[in-house]
Design an enzyme around this catalytic site. Structure first.
Site, short mmCIF file in Angstrom:
data_model
loop_
_atom_site.label_atom_id
_atom_site.label_comp_id
_atom_site.label_asym_id
_atom_site.label_seq_id
_atom_site.Cartn_x
_atom_site.Cartn_y
_atom_site.Cartn_z
N CYS A 1 -4.72 13.10 12.27
CA CYS A 1 -5.46 11.84 12.18
C CYS A 1 -5.44 11.17 13.53
O CYS A 1 -4.84 11.67 14.48
CB CYS A 1 -4.87 10.93 11.11
SG CYS A 1 -3.30 10.21 11.56
N ASP B 1 4.64 0.86 12.15
CA ASP B 1 3.48 0.17 11.60
C ASP B 1 3.39 -1.29 12.05
O ASP B 1 2.40 -1.97 11.76
CB ASP B 1 3.50 0.22 10.07
CG ASP B 1 2.97 1.54 9.54
OD1 ASP B 1 2.45 2.34 10.33
OD2 ASP B 1 3.09 1.78 8.31
N LYS C 1 0.83 -1.21 0.00
CA LYS C 1 0.00 0.00 0.00
C LYS C 1 0.86 1.26 0.00
O LYS C 1 0.63 2.19 -0.78
CB LYS C 1 -0.90 0.03 1.24
CG LYS C 1 -1.78 1.28 1.30
CD LYS C 1 -2.38 1.50 2.67
CE LYS C 1 -1.40 2.18 3.59
NZ LYS C 1 -2.02 3.12 4.53
N ASN C 2 1.87 1.28 0.87
CA ASN C 2 2.67 2.50 1.02
C ASN C 2 3.60 2.76 -0.15
O ASN C 2 4.19 3.84 -0.25
CB ASN C 2 3.46 2.46 2.33
CG ASN C 2 2.56 2.62 3.55
OD1 ASN C 2 1.45 3.15 3.45
ND2 ASN C 2 3.03 2.16 4.69
N ARG D 1 0.37 14.85 11.79
CA ARG D 1 1.45 14.58 10.83
C ARG D 1 1.48 15.73 9.84
O ARG D 1 0.94 15.65 8.75
CB ARG D 1 1.20 13.24 10.14
CG ARG D 1 1.31 12.07 11.10
CD ARG D 1 1.29 10.73 10.40
NE ARG D 1 -0.06 10.32 10.06
CZ ARG D 1 -0.35 9.20 9.41
NH1 ARG D 1 0.60 8.40 9.02
NH2 ARG D 1 -1.60 8.88 9.14
N ARG E 1 -8.37 -0.25 4.80
CA ARG E 1 -7.49 0.77 4.23
C ARG E 1 -6.11 0.19 3.90
O ARG E 1 -5.43 0.71 3.03
CB ARG E 1 -7.32 1.93 5.21
CG ARG E 1 -8.53 2.83 5.34
CD ARG E 1 -8.21 4.05 6.20
NE ARG E 1 -6.95 4.65 5.77
CZ ARG E 1 -5.89 4.83 6.57
NH1 ARG E 1 -5.94 4.49 7.84
NH2 ARG E 1 -4.80 5.37 6.10
#
Length: 423
Positions: free
Chosen positions: A120, A308, A22-23, A125, A400
């Protein structure tokens, strides 16, 4: 709204494949703005955040879609007409990474108007380092009515030293610099594999990027770039999560496509906890010990232990023998999963940016609520071990960043399913 219902106590066995990262996918999708024509990206995970990024690109005038059938992991992005260089609030508010279009837009089209992403759940951030980098390349920046407006007739190479290490900041400025006139030197850059992957894509497009994966990146600007066809690397965080799933369940699982060189810090901690980790068949096998050992964890920038993976390792430590100290140095609010783990019977005490985890003999199933992406994964991992039924609500957070995680775990023998919550 969906929830995940599971019964723990079954050791996981078998093989499971890791999806695309994803990243890496999000900045790479944004990089398609840098070239006319049709760009094709393969091994793109089917995630809510990817869907949002495609929607952002479509609002600007791109043709951006996921293919169907056997090519469902492929996204095509075409630029053939006029682009409106604006990312609206209603999309950016759902995904902070939408700000990654800022650099490509101002570099290619001379202007950009992108909604401020705000904070968030896991902490503020800010994008100040993104803006610092763009200013160093000659962009005029104005903040107005909740939007960042950037303009530059022609970006020019410059020296950029980031005050703090920022992954998306490094990526955003890198995408801007590839079309800047002259040479750009970026210092104190993020070193994540996803940054290297973006540089790999940009160079395939015709850019001249050197040093990605180190703290200093040098870029020689070029006049234009070309569309490419590229397969995105596997997701190291999903791979790490699946390795922990094997460990916490007492199982033996081969995680296919997991890349050892991207998971050094996670592998070290799993081995320290007593797991046997071996490279096998283009992936990694995790075999759980009879008794897990507590280990201390400190999150830091790559190549250190990734933030993460903090919540997932905390779940593992709840059932390990001894006491673990987990220090979170990246985000200030990344212990929101702790009260939910308490509901399952975990013994965790928070002291500022540190959590002290005393291992317990067992966890008990209970209704819990996901608060963010990685927190949702930690609760599912804990549910794999807990006796009885665990229900995880608000799993839109999970969607997500994990592609059908419950299906992958069910394929390994877990008693887990997704159901619709009653209104």
């Amino acid at each position: 709204m969906d929830k995940i219902v599971m019964k723990g106590g079954t050791p996981l066995h078998g093989e499971v494949e890791v999806s695309g990262a994803k990243n890496a996918a999000l900045p790479i999708l944004a990089s398609a703005l840098l070239a006319d024509g049709t760009t094709t990206f393969r091994n793109v995970p089917d995630l809510a955040d990817v869907t949002t990024m495609l929607a952002v690109l479509r609002t600007m005038g791109c043709e951006a879609a996921r293919l169907s059938g056997k090519k469902a992991d492929t996204c095509e992005i075409s630029i053939t007409g006029t682009i409106t260089p604006e990312a609206p609030y209603d999309l950016v508010k759902t995904m902070r990474a939408s700000v990654l279009v800022l650099g490509p837009l101002v570099a290619r089209f001379g202007r950009a108007r992108v909604s401020m992403p705000g904070g968030c759940a896991i902490g503020a951030r800010p994008i100040d380092q993104h803006l610092k980098g763009l200013k160093a390349l000659g962009a005029e920046i104005h903040l107005t009515e909740g939007y960042v407006e950037a303009r530059a007739k022609q970006l020019k190479g410059g020296m950029i030293n980031f005050d703090v290490i920022t992954v998306t900041g490094t990526e955003n400025v890198m995408m801007a610099a590839v079309l800047a006139k002259g040479r750009t030197v970026m210092e104190n850059c993020a070193r994540e594999p996803e940054v290297e992957e973006l540089a790999r894509v940009l160079n395939k497009m015709g850019a001249k990027v050197e040093g990605a994966g180190s703290s200093v990146i040098t870029i020689e600007g070029v006049e234009s770039l070309n569309p490419v066809d590229h397969a995105i690397l596997p997701d190291r965080i999903e791979a790490g999560t699946l390795l922990v799933a094997a460990a916490i369940s007492g199982g033996n699982v081969l995680v296919k496509h997991a890349r050892p060189e991207h998971l050094d810090a996670v592998i070290d901690k799993l081995r320290e906890a007593g797991c046997t980790i071996t490279a096998e068949g283009g992936g990694l096998r995790c075999k759980a010990p009879k008794t897990l050992k507590s280990v201390n964890i400190t999150t830091t920038e790559h190549p250190g232990f990734p933030t993460d993976m903090q919540a997932q390792l905390m779940a593992l430590m709840t059932v390990s023998h001894g006491t673990s100290v987990i220090s979170e140095n990246i985000f200030e609010n990344r212990f929101m999963h702790v009260p939910e783990l308490h509901r399952l019977g975990a013994d965790i005490t928070i002291q500022g940016h540190t959590a002290v985890v005393k291992g317990v003999k067992g966890l008990s199933g209970a209704p819990v609520m996901a608060t963010d992406l990685r927190a949702s994964a930690s609760l599912i991992l804990a549910g794999l071990r807990a006796e009885g039924q665990t229900e995880v609500s608000r799993v839109y957070h999970l969607d997500r960043g994990y592609e059908r995680l419950e299906r992958k775990l069910r394929g390994l023998g877990a008693d887990i399913r997704r159901v619709k919550e009653r209104a």
